[in-house]
Design a protein around this motif. Structure first.
Motif: not given
Length: 420
Positions: A50-51, A72, A126, A244, A273
């Motif tokens: 997702s990231v 996120v 992503y 981030l 993450p």
């Protein structure tokens, strides 16, 4: 042995209609089992991606999972923000390649609003290192510009230039609208299948501008600063939700984590993450296990049908089996004949199920990627799928044992004498 295989093939062809129905039933079982297994793997990969390309997410010290969910997935509420000076310290750190401050808290008709810098659209990744892409217009570059995620634009029917009024808070509890400072749609992002699709993006200056005449989460009574006057004020944010961070070298991630934890100006934490997403996935595993159980139940029904078909066919084949016995085929060969037939039908059903699954994925893979963020393409079975295939074959072999045992017990006279 070759003769036995030829006999099994000829016998199966003679009963091809019934056996084809059973093969289709097993194909459906294989389709579901292999499909669920592949979806589980792909969903895990997509969930973890997702990231991507972000080495650390920095926020106020507390729960790493909460920080990940908020920054996120935009779920929940931030317990505490961090000072803007801390964000600038991170950006200026020699080990940091880039730092993207993000600020959340407002919404629009149930969709979250994320304030950040324009570099977000260049730096955020992503999936398999895929970047965000603007399909209409441009990224925000004015105070009251807003860039929309694909789902926001589609569901609300927004076009470039449309006016958007943001709401303070989630909006689910009837929050106060910032009606005096509307935003204009400057761009629309391509679908990603991630939380980005459900998000509205504005600048950090825009977030500050709509709260100039607010204090402690509420508008100041008797004070109103019009949109035309906001540029006269300093729109530098005082705090943000998180940052981030991308490092120059991932080898420094643990050292950077320790340095962030030891930061003296305020209590901070840096979350990796990948680690946090794996922890989140453990929470979400109940649903995928339920899918697997349903698939196993379908497979059990298919194999039960195989047993029923072979048993029902024994009565029609009594004379055939008796003739084979009369020309020298022993009971063990009869057992082997039934096992070969059962295993052959199972193997053909599995192959048909896998080919069908690959065909469906070839046709619908792009739509699944865009709509759900799950990258699914035709695949060669991996280790997990081979175990499932082996299990289905073993179950097919076991399902053939009962009919084979009955064939073993049939006497020669039982098949040759007429039944009264």
């Amino acid at each position: 042995m070759n003769a036995l295989f030829r006999i099994a093939l000829a016998s199966a062809w003679n009963r091809r209609s019934a056996l084809l129905l059973m093969a289709l039933s097993i194909a459906l079982s294989a389709f579901l089992l292999l499909g669920v297994s592949r979806v589980r793997e792909a969903a895990h990969e997509s969930f973890s991606a997702s990231v991507s390309g972000t080495d650390l997410i920095v926020g106020a010290r507390g729960s790493g999972l909460s920080l990940m969910l908020y920054t996120v997935f935009h779920i929940g509420d931030a317990t505490q923000n961090i000072d803007w000076k801390s964000a600038r310290w991170l950006a200026a750190h020699p080990a940091v390649a880039w730092a993207l401050p993000v600020s959340l808290g407002d919404s629009h008709r149930g969709f979250p609003v994320l304030a950040t810098e324009a570099d977000y659209f260049k730096r955020f990744r992503y999936g398999a290192d895929m970047s965000l892409r603007i399909v209409e217009g441009r990224a925000f570059d004015e105070v009251f510009d807003v860039t929309l995620g694909a789902e926001v634009a589609k569901k609300l029917g927004y076009r470039l230039g449309d006016r958007v009024v943001l709401t303070h808070g989630s909006g689910l509890d009837g929050g106060i609208e910032h009606a005096d400072k509307p935003f204009a749609v400057s761009g629309i992002l391509a679908a990603t299948g991630t939380p980005v699709d459900r998000t509205l993006f504005i600048s950090l200056a825009g977030m500050e501008a709509i709260h100039l005449d607010w204090q402690a989460g509420a508008p100041v009574a008797g004070m109103s600063i019009g949109a035309q006057f906001v540029k006269k004020f300093d729109l530098t944010p005082r705090n943000v939700t998180g940052v981030l961070v991308g490092l120059r070298s991932r080898a420094h991630v643990f050292a950077m984590q320790r340095e962030i934890a030891a930061y003296r100006e305020e209590p901070l934490m840096g979350v990796m993450p990948g680690v946090a997403l794996d922890q989140l996935w453990q929470v979400a595993q109940g649903g995928e296990r339920a899918l697997l159980l349903v698939s196993l139940a379908v497979a059990a029904v298919g194999l039960a049908g195989l047993v029923a078909t072979l048993l029902a066919g024994l009565d029609a084949r009594r004379r055939e089996l008796a003739i084979l016995r009369s020309v020298g085929a022993g009971p063990r060969r009869m057992v082997l004949l039934l096992l070969i037939e059962g295993l052959g039908v199972t193997a053909f059903g599995i192959l048909l199920g896998w080919v069908s699954l690959c065909g469906v994925l070839a046709l619908a893979g792009d739509a699944l990627q865009a709509g759900w963020g799950i990258a699914l393409q035709p695949f060669v079975p991996g280790l997990a799928q081979w175990w499932l295939i082996a299990g289905l074959l073993a179950a097919g072999l076991l399902a053939s044992l009962l009919p084979a045992w009955r064939a073993y017990r049939l006497s020669l006279a039982d098949g040759l004498l007429p039944r009264i």
